[in-house]
Design an enzyme around this catalytic site. Structure first.
Site, PDB file in Angstrom:
ATOM      1  N   HIS A 106       9.001 -10.856   9.873  1.00  0.00           N
ATOM      2  CA  HIS A 106       8.270 -11.711   8.946  1.00  0.00           C
ATOM      3  C   HIS A 106       6.999 -11.044   8.432  1.00  0.00           C
ATOM      4  CE1 HIS A 106      10.267 -15.845   9.689  1.00  0.00           C
ATOM      5  NE2 HIS A 106      11.131 -14.857   9.891  1.00  0.00           N
ATOM      6  N   HIS A 268      20.217 -11.668  14.005  1.00  0.00           N
ATOM      7  CA  HIS A 268      20.663 -12.889  14.679  1.00  0.00           C
ATOM      8  C   HIS A 268      21.522 -12.612  15.909  1.00  0.00           C
ATOM      9  CE1 HIS A 268      19.915 -15.737  11.033  1.00  0.00           C
ATOM     10  NE2 HIS A 268      18.817 -15.152  11.478  1.00  0.00           N
TER      11      HIS A 268
END
Length: 739
Positions: A106, A268
């Site tokens: 992020h 993920h």
């Protein structure tokens, strides 16, 4: 009269109440100039991150500090931190790795190609608004977990580098082999001024045109998100529609389909989502909105423990694999093994679960040893299965694990390094040897450079080539001013102005450019043929030197003898080293320095000038003197005469400022040309000059006029020339990371 006294404690209480408790002085909202005059040109972008804001001072050089760092020791400390679970924020599965991957992702993932803003450089995740975005919930804790390491190594490693390095170490500590790491991200000391969108509410989306396309330069679909809503567009669980948004947003971060799939599937593989409770009932204010006692931490969770099995982040809940702290193929395997059906998290958010009841206990709980769960997927995960293009890639990766692993390693490296610019800026022993096309490669210097005598002789050859001062200046400016300091791309090094796509950019006047380059290439070839001792000069150097000797000649014409600094050593890139589509986003829709403006521009001509100056890391005085000088030199795109307030173009005089400030001229909007102004003699009415808004703003804007008056004064000519040369040299060398 006896004076009353206030006890010390009461005085302190009163002082604190005045500071924080609602006094008229403290709470009164100041009405700034932008309120009264919303159209006033904002110069603040050119005053960001001034050296005075840096607590390390002007003598501090981060690259040198980083080189003294024991990088292996830092990585060892970070690795140890991974499993040192803290009571105030316990690690999922006893390992902080996935948490730190999210932090690094992020930090870097806000990068966007259209203006080069965002990215990990600067460590902007520490500042508002990023530190309080909905998509960054609880990453404040990740950075606090890292503070002891930052504290230990201090000025030797920036927050920008530390966050990315921690993401790398996190991957490696969970069994994944990364592609490499480069340091060199210099920290900022204030929030960067970035257009993140016009929305007034988190997760709102008012950034699309009538065709439904995201407006440029936006990189995310909703305010406060890094990319897309994982539940689907605006929360609608449509995998194919989600795939469309994923392709668009990741493309705006310079990722192709394969890199996009690798990043999502690889990322993920690790960790879990957190949605144990309804955020609206449990989670408090973000860090920026929290009180001073919170000390920069936000999102306080009042439900249950407030962390661990009660953690609330995205509102989605669960893990993608049975071993979320190890690199496995389970994400892709389970994506295709199971049929996935919609369900809701405990927080009420839409996600997907296997239709097969046998999957109900495949995943261990992150904190409770006696509890197990079914795996889950986001709508954005199902998109990788439903979209035909993504499906081809995911099935190929599933069949070829090593290909998938390498693809993720390279995509992760690109994600975390995309905003750093060329490889010449990379620092550290872990820099990968392979040169990648997105790094805008330029051949390494492989020959002796020309000396001062050669430079003088070459300059004379250029001036004797028949090229005019305006032609030489325009070409050098077009080459060097392609640089943007947001992601360190573009610039004169590489001479890409002779290659696609730059050679055909409208702002560069392709027809004239081709003529000028042909003559400069002949000068280069002939001169290299005369050199001895293996010395050579690149076309990139010839282009810049051509502009420099033209400036010297123009200054001499104005009665000032000067020497424009020139440092050889640039090299010429090839077309094969130039990704045409990647460089296309650097094309200027406006360049106020050349008085160029196209209808594709997103803002007014004057605002686009500020944007261009900001990209070039210029100050207000530097921007001002360059505009005035380039007008005097006749350097406007395509040779247009607007703003050339002189009867001797090609001479480096301060005439632009003298005549702009001359009260004998009356300005009015042209009745013949939209966006053009006419300057007429107040007495005779005779037309003297024509101008654009960019020209006139230096007389109309009070702060710009103040600077213009310095250069338009009777004693301003020498200062003007000297300041112009300094600013010119700054632009010409903006991409010289080797000097």
């Amino acid at each position: 009269m006896k004076k009353s006294t206030i006890p010390t404690l009461s005085a302190l209480t009163l002082a604190m109440s005045l500071a924080f408790g609602g006094s008229v002085i403290a709470q009164e909202q100041v009405t700034d100039n932008q309120f009264w005059w919303p159209e006033q040109l904002n110069l603040s972008p050119l005053r960001q991150n001034a050296v005075e804001s840096n607590p390390y001072g002007s003598d501090y050089h981060y690259a040198e500090a980083f080189k003294s760092l024991d990088l292996d020791a830092v990585k060892k400390d970070i690795k140890a931190l991974m499993t040192e679970s803290q009571d105030w924020w316990p690690a999922d599965y006893g390992h902080y790795g996935p948490f730190f991957i999210r932090m690094a992702w992020h930090s870097a993932g806000v990068y966007r190609i259209f203006d080069g803003r965002g990215g990990a450089a600067g460590g902007q995740q520490r500042f508002e608004p990023l530190n309080s975005w909905p998509d960054n919930v609880n990453l404040d804790k990740a950075r606090r977990l890292l503070w002891p390491i930052k504290q230990k190594y201090g000025s030797k490693i920036s927050w920008g580098d530390l966050m990315v390095l921690t993401g790398n170490v996190a991957l490696e500590s969970m069994g994944f082999k990364t592609f490499g790491f480069a340091g060199g991200r210099v920290d900022d000391w204030e929030a960067e001024q970035v257009n993140w969108g016009s929305e007034k509410a988190w997760l709102d989306s008012k950034r699309r045109n009538e065709k439904g396309e995201l407006a440029k330069p936006m990189g995310a679909t909703q305010m406060g998100l890094i990319y897309v809503n994982p539940e689907g567009p605006n929360g609608v669980p449509d995998p194919l529609a989600s795939a469309k948004e994923i392709r668009d947003t990741f493309g705006r971060m310079a990722m192709n389909d394969e890199e996009t799939v690798a990043l999502i599937a690889g990322g993920h593989t690790f960790g879990k989502a957190h949605g144990a409770h309804d955020p609206s009932k449990c989670v408090g204010a973000d860090p920026a909105a929290s009180g001073v006692e919170a000390q920069g931490l936000g999102w306080k969770n009042k439900c249950g423990k407030g962390h661990s099995e009660d953690t609330v982040t995205s509102g989605l809940e669960g893990a993608w694999s049975s071993n979320p702290t190890k690199w496995t193929m389970e994400y892709l395997t389970w994506l295709y093994t199971f049929d996935w059906v919609q369900t809701k998290s405990p927080a009420g958010h839409i996600q997907w679960t296997p239709a097969d009841d046998k999957a109900a206990n495949l995943v261990p709980d992150a904190h409770l040893p006696d509890k197990r769960h079914a795996p889950m997927m986001f709508t954005s995960d199902i998109a990788l299965k439903e979209d035909p293009i993504y499906r081809e890639i995911t099935t190929r990766f599933l069949k070829n694990p090593q290909e998938f692993e390498l693809a993720f390693a390279k995509a992760w490296f690109k994600l975390t390094h995309r905003d750093m610019g060329p490889k010449a800026r990379y620092l550290g022993a872990d820099v990968p040897a392979e040169m990648l096309i997105w790094q805008d490669p330029i051949p390494a210097l492989d020959h002796p450079v020309i000396d001062n005598a050669d430079i003088k002789a070459l300059g004379n050859k250029i001036l004797a080539s028949g090229l005019t001062v305006p032609e030489l200046v325009r070409t050098a400016w077009a080459s060097a001013s392609s640089f943007r300091g947001t992601d360190m791309r573009g610039g004169a090094n590489g001479a890409r102005i002779r290659l696609e796509p730059m050679m055909n950019w409208q702002a560069n006047n392709p027809k004239e450019l081709a003529k000028v380059l042909a003559k400069l290439e002949k000068v280069q070839k002939d001169f290299n043929g005369s050199l001895k001792g293996g010395k050579k000069v690149s076309l990139a150097d010839v282009i810049v030197l051509g502009g420099s000797v033209a400036v010297e000649k123009a200054a001499k014409e104005a009665g000032v003898t000067v020497s424009v600094p020139f440092t050889p050593g640039r090299m010429d890139a090839t077309q094969a080293q130039t990704d045409v589509s990647s460089f296309a986003v650097l094309e200027p829709t406006a360049d106020g320095f050349r008085n160029y403006y196209s209808k594709d521009s997103s803002h007014s001509p004057a605002e686009m000038l500020i944007e261009r100056a900001n990209m070039l890391n210029l100050t207000v005085p530097e921007m001002t003197v360059l505009v005035g000088g380039l007008r005097a030199l006749g350097a406007n795109s395509a040779g247009v005469k607007h703003g050339v307030f002189t009867d001797k173009p090609g001479t480096l005089s301060n005439d632009f400022f003298v005549n702009l400030l001359d009260m004998s001229t009356k300005w009015s909007k042209s009745e013949k040309q939209e966006g053009i102004y006419e300057g007429q003699d107040r007495k005779s009415g005779k037309l003297k000059w024509t101008a654009t808004p960019v020209d006139l703003v230096f007389g109309s804007h009070s702060e710009l006029r103040a600077v213009s008056e310095v250069y338009g004064a009777q004693d301003g000519q020498d200062r003007f020339v000297q300041d112009f040369i300094k600013a010119w040299n700054k632009v010409m060398n903006a991409d010289r990371f080797d000097i």
